[in-house]
Design a protein around this motif. Structure first.
Motif, short mmCIF file in Angstrom:
data_model
loop_
_atom_site.label_atom_id
_atom_site.label_comp_id
_atom_site.label_asym_id
_atom_site.label_seq_id
_atom_site.Cartn_x
_atom_site.Cartn_y
_atom_site.Cartn_z
N SER A 99 78.18 87.31 -17.53
CA SER A 99 77.61 86.79 -18.10
C SER A 99 77.26 85.08 -17.63
CB SER A 99 79.24 86.07 -19.07
OG SER A 99 78.75 84.89 -19.49
N GLY B 72 71.81 85.00 -15.88
CA GLY B 72 71.15 85.25 -16.28
C GLY B 72 70.21 84.73 -16.14
N GLY C 170 69.73 81.84 -16.80
CA GLY C 170 69.94 80.37 -16.51
C GLY C 170 69.56 80.45 -15.92
N ASN C 171 69.56 81.07 -14.45
CA ASN C 171 69.42 80.92 -13.21
C ASN C 171 68.27 81.52 -12.73
OD1 ASN C 171 72.28 82.55 -13.91
ND2 ASN C 171 72.39 81.69 -11.57
N LEU D 273 72.89 80.14 -29.19
CA LEU D 273 72.27 80.96 -27.70
C LEU D 273 71.58 82.14 -28.37
CD1 LEU D 273 75.37 81.05 -25.73
CD2 LEU D 273 73.47 79.54 -26.09
N PHE E 81 75.15 75.25 -19.02
CA PHE E 81 74.00 76.62 -19.19
C PHE E 81 73.99 78.23 -18.29
CE2 PHE E 81 70.83 79.67 -20.05
CZ PHE E 81 70.92 79.66 -21.46
N THR E 82 74.14 77.34 -17.43
CA THR E 82 74.52 78.81 -16.24
C THR E 82 76.03 78.57 -16.34
OG1 THR E 82 73.71 79.38 -14.07
CG2 THR E 82 74.74 77.43 -14.24
N THR F 242 82.71 81.65 -24.90
CA THR F 242 82.67 82.49 -24.18
C THR F 242 83.26 83.70 -23.16
OG1 THR F 242 79.93 82.67 -24.01
CG2 THR F 242 80.91 84.56 -22.08
N MET G 146 77.07 86.74 -25.53
CA MET G 146 76.55 86.05 -26.19
C MET G 146 77.73 86.72 -28.02
SD MET G 146 73.30 84.52 -25.30
CE MET G 146 73.07 83.39 -24.05
#
Ligand code: PHE
Length: 472
Positions: free
Chosen positions: A19, A22, A24-25, A98, A227-228, A235, A328
Motif C-alpha cells: 500500500s 506506489g 507516491g514513491n 484518492l 501520502f507515501t 488504509t 484505497m
C-alpha cells in the motif's frame, strides 16, 4: 460470517508495504524532490517520515487492531460516540477521492506499459518520437478515461478476491517483483554516462538550500510523507483490523517505514541518473504531474534497448500502483462489508461503479484532476491523520498504551508514553500548522501567528472532544 484475517505476519507486512509503495514513491516523489530543491527536500521528508510518519502509522495500527473494524466502526465502537463514527466517514470519502485520481494516473502507466510491451517486437513505442506531445494527447479525454477504467477493473478484481486470496496473495507476488526490477534498473542506470550528476542532485546535501527554503519545503514534504506512507486515509486502520494476533506493532511499523523509504530512495537512484544522463535537469523541466513522465520517456527513447528498459520500468510502476490502489478501494469496501453486511462482491461492484464515474471526471478535466491530486488530497490526508492522532491521544489513552505495548519487549514499553504524548499533542499541532501552510496562511499572516492559530485549533479540538466523549 467470520471477519477475514491475514494468513501470515509477512502477508500483513507486505500488504502494508504494498500500500505504501506506489505512485507516491515513483511518480510523486521524484517530481516533488525536483521541484523543491533536490536533496534538501529529501532530508526534510526523511525527518518527517521518522518523526511523524512512524508514530502516525502506529496510531492507525493501534486503532485498527484494537477494534477489528474499518475506520467508521472503529472510531464509533472504541469511543462509544456516533460523532466519532461520523469522523470515520471522512476516510470513506478520502478513499474514494484518492482512487478517483490515482486510477487515472494508473491508466496512463498501463497505457505506457502496453505501448512499450507491444513495441518489443516491431517498431519503437509511439511516445519515443515526441514524448511531450504524446503525453499531452493521452493524459486527458476519452483515452485517459478508458485506461482509467481498465486500471480500476484490475484493482477491483484483486479486491473482489478478498483479503487473503486477493490482497495478500497479490502483494506477495508484486512487492518482490518491484524490488528486484528496481534494483536491476538502478544498477543499470549507474553505468550510464553522467549518472554522477544525478546522484549529486539527489544526494549531495547543501545546507544553504535547506535553511533558505525550510518553510516552503515543509508543507510539500509533510504531504509527501503522509501520502507515501498511506496515512490519514484509514488504509492502515483497515489493514491492521485484519490482524488477529499480538505482535509488536512498533516493529512492524518501523519495518514498513524503512522498506517504503528504501524503495523511494531506490527509485530516485533510477530516475535521477537516467534524466541527467540524457542532459535533462529535473529542476528545469517545469512543474506539473506530467513533467517528469515526459522527461523519463524522453530518456528511454535515447537509450540503447530503450524499449526493453521502458517495458521493465512501466511494469514496476504498474505493479506498485496496483498494490496501492487495492488498499484505497478496500477502505470503502470494508466500510460497506462491516457496517451494512453487504457481500464483498457487491460492495466492490458498487464502489467500482461510483469510482468509474468520479475517476472519469478527473480523466476528462485536467483542472479538476490537478486540484484533487494536489490540494484536496493533501488536505484530506493531513486533516484525517490529525483526527486519528487526537483520537488515539485523547479518547483511547490507556487503551492505546495497552495495544501499543502488547507483544513488545521492555524497550518498546518504554517508548509507549512518549509516543502517546507525541501523538496526542505535538503531532496534531504540527499537522494543523502544515494544513494551514498548505493554504498559504503562514505566508499571508506570518509564521508565529500561524503557529498560534494551530495551537488554538488543537486546544479547541481537544476540549471539543472532551465534551463529546465522557471517556476523557
Ligand atoms: N502510499 C500510496 C503511494 O505512495 C498512496 C496511498 C495513499 C495509498 C493513501 C493508500 C492511502 O502511492
Amino acid at each position: 460470517m467470520a471477519r477475514e484475517t491475514w494468513a501470515t505476519r509477512l502477508g500483513f507486512i507486505l500488504a502494508a508495504v504494498g500500500s505504501a509503495v506506489g505512485l507516491g514513491n515513483i511518480w510523486r516523489f521524484p517530481w516533488q524532490t525536483a521541484e523543491n530543491g533536490g536533496s534538501a527536500f529529501l532530508i526534510v521528508y526523511l525527518a518527517i517520515v521518522l518523526l511523524v510518519g512512524v508514530p502516525g502509522l502506529l496510531a492507525e495500527f493501534v486503532i485498527g487492531r484494537r477494534s477489528n473494524k474499518s475506520p467508521v466502526g472503529a472510531l464509533r465502537d472504541l469511543s462509544g460516540s456516533k460523532t466519532w463514527g461520523a469522523v470515520g466517514v471522512f476516510s470513506v470519502v478520502t478513499g474514494i477521492t484518492l482512487l478517483s485520481f490515482y486510477s487515472v494516473v494508473g491508466g496512463w502507466i498501463l497505457r505506457y506499459l502496453l505501448e512499450s510491451g507491444v513495441s518489443l517486437v516491431g517498431s519503437n513505442p509511439a511516445y519515443f518520437a515526441n514524448p511531450g506531445q504524446y503525453f499531452g494527447g493521452v493524459s486527458a479525454g476519452v483515452d485517459a478515461a478508458l485506461y482509467h477504467l481498465l486500471f480500476l477493473g484490475l484493482t477491483a478484481l484483486i479486491v473482489f478476491a478478498g483479503v487473503r486470496k486477493g490482497i495478500e496473495f497479490g502483494t506477495k507476488i508484486m512487492m518482490p517483483a518491484v524490488v528486484v526490477l528496481l534494483v536491476g534498473l538502478a544498477a543499470w542506470a549507474a553505468t550510464q554516462p553522467n549518472a554522477a550528476a544525478g546522484y549529486s542532485f539527489f544526494l549531495r546535501f547543501d545546507p544553504s538550500v535547506l535553511s533558505e527554503n525550510f518553510f516552503a519545503i515543509l508543507g510539500p514534504a509533510a504531504g509527501q510523507a503522509l501520502f507515501t506512507l498511506s496515512l490519514g486515509a484509514g488504509t492502515m486502520i483497515t489493514y491492521a483490523s485484519y490482524l488477529d494476533e499480538d505482535r509488536s506493532l512498533p516493529f512492524d511499523g518501523s519495518a514498513i517505514a524503512v522498506l517504503n523509504t528504501s524503495v523511494g530512495v531506490l527509485t530516485g537512484l533510477v530516475v535521477f541518473p537516467l534524466l541527467f544522463s540524457q542532459g535533462i535537469n529535473p529542476a528545469e523541466t517545469g512543474t506539473g504531474p506530467g513533467a517528469l513522465f515526459v522527461g523519463l520517456a524522453g530518456a528511454f527513447s535515447q537509450l540503447p534497448a530503450g524499449t526493453l528498459i521502458a517495458t521493465a520500468f512501466f511494469a514496476v510502476v504498474t505493479l506498485a500502483a496496483l498494490s496501492s490502489s487495492i488498499s484505497m478501494l478496500e477502505i470503502p469496501v470494508a466500510f460497506l462489508v462491516d457496517e451494512y453486511e453487504i457481500e464483498r462482491r457487491n460492495a466492490v461492484i458498487g464502489m467500482g461503479v461510483l469510482i468509474a464515474i468520479t475517476g472519469s471526471i478527473c480523466a476528462f478535466r485536467p483542472d479538476i484532476f490537478g486540484f484533487v491530486a494536489g490540494t484536496l488530497v493533501n488536505a484530506l490526508l493531513t486533516a484525517g491523520l490529525a483526527a486519528f492522532l487526537l483520537f488515539v491521544g485523547w479518547v483511547m489513552g490507556r487503551d492505546a498504551i495497552d495495544e501499543f505495548t502488547s507483544g513488545v519487549g521492555s524497550f518498546g514499553e518504554s517508548l509507549a508514553t512518549p509516543w502517546l504524548f507525541a501523538v496526542g499533542v505535538i503531532l496534531p499541532l504540527f499537522l494543523v500548522f502544515t494544513l494551514l501552510s498548505q493554504f498559504g496562511v503562514d505566508a499571508a499572516i506570518g509564521f508565529w501567528k500561524t503557529v498560534g492559530i494551530a495551537a488554538v485549533a488543537s486546544v479547541a479540538a481537544f476540549f471539543g472532544l472532551r465534551n463529546a466523549n465522557s471517556v476523557i
